[in-house]
Motif scaffolding. Structure first.
Motif, short mmCIF file in Angstrom:
data_model
loop_
_atom_site.label_atom_id
_atom_site.label_comp_id
_atom_site.label_asym_id
_atom_site.label_seq_id
_atom_site.Cartn_x
_atom_site.Cartn_y
_atom_site.Cartn_z
N HIS A 156 69.80 66.50 56.88
CA HIS A 156 71.03 66.51 57.45
C HIS A 156 71.86 67.63 56.94
N CYS A 157 71.50 68.24 55.79
CA CYS A 157 72.53 69.16 55.25
C CYS A 157 71.70 70.23 54.64
N ARG A 158 70.75 70.80 55.28
CA ARG A 158 69.90 71.70 55.04
C ARG A 158 70.62 72.94 55.56
N ILE A 159 70.07 74.01 54.72
CA ILE A 159 70.61 75.35 54.97
C ILE A 159 69.67 76.39 55.16
N LYS A 160 69.79 77.56 55.56
CA LYS A 160 68.82 78.57 55.95
C LYS A 160 68.09 78.96 54.41
N ALA A 161 68.84 79.07 53.28
CA ALA A 161 68.35 79.17 51.93
C ALA A 161 67.20 78.29 51.75
N PHE B 40 60.72 54.06 47.82
CA PHE B 40 61.48 54.32 48.77
C PHE B 40 60.83 55.14 49.60
N PRO B 41 60.94 55.38 51.12
CA PRO B 41 60.79 56.61 51.87
C PRO B 41 62.25 57.37 51.76
N ARG B 42 62.10 58.93 51.90
CA ARG B 42 63.07 59.74 51.83
C ARG B 42 64.28 59.24 52.67
N GLU B 43 63.91 58.73 53.80
CA GLU B 43 65.15 58.46 54.77
C GLU B 43 66.07 57.24 54.10
N THR B 44 65.40 56.40 53.39
CA THR B 44 66.44 55.38 52.64
C THR B 44 67.62 56.23 51.80
N MET B 45 66.97 57.05 50.99
CA MET B 45 67.86 57.77 49.93
C MET B 45 68.78 58.69 50.80
N ASP B 46 68.36 59.53 51.61
CA ASP B 46 68.97 60.31 52.57
C ASP B 46 69.89 59.76 53.49
N ASP B 47 69.63 58.32 53.88
CA ASP B 47 70.59 57.76 54.67
C ASP B 47 71.83 57.32 53.74
N PHE B 48 71.65 57.02 52.52
CA PHE B 48 72.76 56.61 51.93
C PHE B 48 73.76 57.92 51.40
N ILE B 49 73.12 58.86 51.03
CA ILE B 49 73.97 60.02 50.79
C ILE B 49 74.55 60.36 52.08
N SER B 50 74.09 60.29 53.15
CA SER B 50 74.75 60.67 54.46
C SER B 50 76.04 59.70 54.66
N ILE C 189 80.09 67.12 46.61
CA ILE C 189 80.49 68.27 46.80
C ILE C 189 79.25 69.45 47.27
N GLN C 190 78.20 69.17 46.73
CA GLN C 190 77.17 69.98 47.26
C GLN C 190 77.05 69.91 48.55
N VAL C 191 76.96 68.27 49.14
CA VAL C 191 76.68 68.19 50.69
C VAL C 191 77.80 68.71 51.40
N TRP C 192 79.04 68.61 50.89
CA TRP C 192 80.25 69.36 51.56
C TRP C 192 79.74 70.68 51.98
#
Length: 737
Positions: free
Chosen positions: A140-145, A240-250, A724-727
């Motif tokens: 949900h927060c990937r960029i071109k780099a 944990f699947p990645r989706e669990t950690m990524d969902d909490f970050i989101s 802040i990095q996700v922002w």
């Protein structure tokens, strides 16, 4: 032994526990956990002969995660103070003068036998996750780099068939022992149960593990990293699947979601999907999450893709967010920190800053005060196009100053300009003259009114040159007069009193700037390094995160009272916009200070151990910017400009300091010279700036305030770093699209 507080998840430095044993394996302890019939860590350490390797119960997992050292002291019936323990530790060679322990893999051999008055150390080692390979940013927060980097994981939509997770090339134990370092790295392991905690329920699979030769006593095992299948292996039992950690970050970066709230929501979801088992415990999920964050590739270089390095326009502000003071470690190293590499400028001292200074004008202070008070009363009563006749007190002040005109030539220009203002009829021109007069008699720094880059442009104009757009941009009050004169048909030639006041103000500004430069370069103690200073360390320890490495250390200015110290809530000069003292009542650290580019990307931030204010922005710009930004927006810019120019006039000579539109209303005693709104009328490029970028960002960061207040320093730094990095990633992705 030192007491461990289960509720606070920290050592209680003020309490020591008395452990008694009968020599037959029976022990008693006077700690609160033992009295509550909980198996305390002190009896566990004694039962395991003070070994460094044994499994702790779940309620002591925060101790294992902290990596702290517990001190044991044998004594009879007399009190052993902590100072005695520390002295014994130094004598035994187990601790150095800085409090660092010397316990490595052979720690069991270093621990001396338990003897009378002898200090013994038992280290509860940090339990690292089995997974350790770097993980890519969430989807949900990937960029071109990110697409150009190697090692980013896949995100599986289903379990492998059969549901067995085999050892891979990254396999290791939680102690750090890798499979590749074994005598026979090709040896196969055995299958054991492994539980995955997805977003909708638990899934039981099998995992291949082999015994760890280093952790035989703890019976730990080497397990797969699972990076290629998109899972996170916590301890070979749970994952944990990645989706669990990524969902909490989101969730926590988009709304105020704490660990407890996320777990409660997940438990409800498990019930809705009839999960065979409940979600993992809160302490375990916290430790697994922070272990995951430590290897997460979220770095954005703290740089906007459009502004590039050394952003030329920045907005700064502080925010009351941080961990509690009781968890402070003393490791924070903000840009305000000075050390042996910092040079000293003892010649830098306070210098009178105003446009009108009695000594500079050659008049007495009472004379100047009566004149300024009279002018403030007259100008303050004029609103909009309204024109009031010259009051009696202004006339008396002018007559008194007129008597010293011959002896004080510098007063002539201001007197003539006041007469010109009084003779001008109501309208735009009188309003423009009034704005410049208000700036002249204010307490604002003269360099804020007539900045250094405008000197040559003023010289050209007073010699008959054109009224340039560049001069109007640098001196907005003068630009407003240019426009009014043009509309009135008086621009060629301009009124002589206006030319005279320009010459006088420019001369006063130049004298002030020259004095500042002379003080700065008069005497320098210490050697200015030819290369950038050594790095302070990783952000996860220092709490300082900016684009690139430090350009220089913050210097010291012993000639300025309380330089580098915390600023209290006091009235700065005559500005009645009080500076908020972070953490005064809430018990947290100083807060967070950050800078933002016009596109909303954070270009740097740091945790403040103490509330310092202007020093934070000054130090951040000086230490991390190769060249000072041209535009600096801050809610206390009226005082930040003076703070920076007094200390580093050459570095900030081309910078303009402005108070953003939102906070300008609170600066009732400041002139418009430091306000962004009037400058925007003369400089169209400023209209594209988002002067509230810092306020908008801090409104988002405030979502973490409650969670941070309960975290230790290390976890708090990681939690805010992710935020802040996700922002930044979301802002960069919006720019890229």
């Amino acid at each position: 032994m030192q007491a461990w507080d289960v509720k606070k998840e920290a050592i209680n430095p003020s309490r020591w526990c008395h452990l008694e044993t009968d020599g037959l394996g029976n022990s008693t302890c006077d700690c609160s956990e033992f009295k509550s019939q909980i198996e305390c860590v002190h009896t566990l350490l004694h039962q395991h002969d003070h070994s460094l390797h044994f499994s702790l119960p779940d309620y002591y997992e925060p101790l294992a995660d902290s990596g702290v050292v517990l001190v044991l002291v044998a004594f009879s019936h007399r009190l052993i103070y902590s100072t005695r323990v520390y002295a014994d530790a130094l004598l035994s060679g187990l601790m150095d003068d800085d409090g660092n322990t010397h316990l490595g893999e052979a720690a069991d051999d270093l621990i001396p036998d338990l003897a009378q008055d002898k200090a013994v150390f038992a280290l509860a080692t940090r339990m690292e996750a089995v997974s350790h390979a770097p993980r890519g940013a969430p989807a949900h927060c990937r960029i071109k780099a990110d697409d150009e980097a190697d090692g980013f994981p896949i995100f599986p939509s289903s379990l492998p068939t059969p549901p067995i997770l085999y050892l891979d090339e990254h396999a290791r134990c939680s102690c750090g022992q890798t499979r590749a370092s074994l005598p026979d790295p090709t040896v196969r392991g055995v299958l054991s149960p492994f539980r995955l905690y997805t977003l909708t329920g638990t899934v039981d699979v099998e995992i291949e593990t082999i015994p760890c030769p280093r952790c035989k006593a703890a019976k730990r095992r080497i397990g797969p990293d699972l990076v290629k299948v998109g899972y996170w292996n916590w301890n070979n039992n749970d994952g944990f699947p990645r989706e669990t950690m990524d969902d909490f970050i989101s969730q926590y970066t988009r709304s105020e979601t704490s660990f407890i709230a996320f777990r409660a929501n997940t438990i409800d979801r498990y019930k809705s999907h009839s999960s065979p088992h409940p979600f993992i415990s809160d302490p375990t999920f916290r430790r697994a999450f922070f272990a995951f964050v430590r290897v997460l590739r979220l770095e954005t270089k703290m740089r906007c893709p459009r502004c590039g390095p050394n952003c030329e326009a920045t907005t700064w502000d502080g925010c009351v967010i941080g961990t509690t003071k009781k968890y402070a470690t003393g490791n924070l190293r903000p840009p305000t920190h000075t050390d042996a590499e910092s040079v000293s400028h003892p010649g830098v001292i306070p210098v009178p800053k105003k446009s009108l200074e009695a000594e500079d004008l050659g008049i007495s202070k009472p004379q100047l005060k009566s004149f300024v008070d009279a002018m403030e009363g007259w100008i303050g009563r004029e609103k909009g196009p309204r024109a009031l006749p010259m009051p009696v007190d202004v006339t008396a002040a002018l007559e008194e100053l007129g008597t010293v005109r011959d002896d004080a030539e510098r007063i002539s220009s201001i007197l003539d300009f006041v007469v010109l203002f009084a003779a001008t009829e109501r309208g735009p021109l009188r309003s423009a003259y009034r704005t410049l007069l208000r700036q002249i008699i204010s307490d604002d720094m003269v360099l804020q009114i007539i900045p250094f880059p405008s000197y040559t442009l003023i010289d050209s104009y007073v010699l008959g040159g054109p009224a340039t757009r560049e001069l109007a941009r640098l001196v907005p009050a003068v630009g407003t007069i240019f426009t009014a004169l043009a509309h009135a048909g008086l621009s060629t030639p301009p009124p002589p009193p206006f030319i005279s006041i320009l010459v006088s103000l420019k001369a006063r500004s130049k004298r002030y700037f020259t004095t500042l430069v002379a003080n700065h370069t008069e005497r320098v103690e210490g050697t200015t390094p030819s290369e950038p200073p050594a790095a302070r360390g990783d952000y996860k320890i220092t709490g300082s995160c900016y684009d690139g490495e430090e350009q220089r250390r913050r210097p010291k200015y012993p000639g300025l009272a309380n330089d580098g110290g915390a600023e209290k809530v006091v009235e700065m000069d005559s500005c009645r916009k009080f500076y908020a003292q972070y953490g005064k009542k809430s018990g947290i650290i100083g807060g967070i200070c950050g800078g933002w580019c016009p596109h909303g990307v954070c270009v740097g931030f740091h945790f403040m151990p103490h509330a310092e204010g202007r020093n934070d922005i000054f130090s951040a710009l000086l230490t991390f910017w190769a060249v000072a930004p041209l535009i600096i927006i801050y809610d206390f810019a009226c005082q930040l400009a003076q703070y920076c120019m007094v200390r580093e006039p050459l570095f900030f000579k081309n910078s303009r300091f402005y108070v953003d539109e939102l906070h300008a209303h609170g600066h009732t005693s400041c002139s418009s010279a430091c306000f962004l709104a009037p400058a925007m009328k003369q400089d169209p490029s400023l209209r594209t700036l988002n002067s509230s970028a810092a306020e908008c960002a801090h409104g988002t960061l405030a979502r973490t305030k409650k969670s941070l207040s309960y975290m230790n320093e290390e976890h708090g730094l990681l939690f805010m770093w992710v935020m802040i990095q996700v922002w930044n990633r979301r802002k960069i992705a919006a720019l890229e699209s």
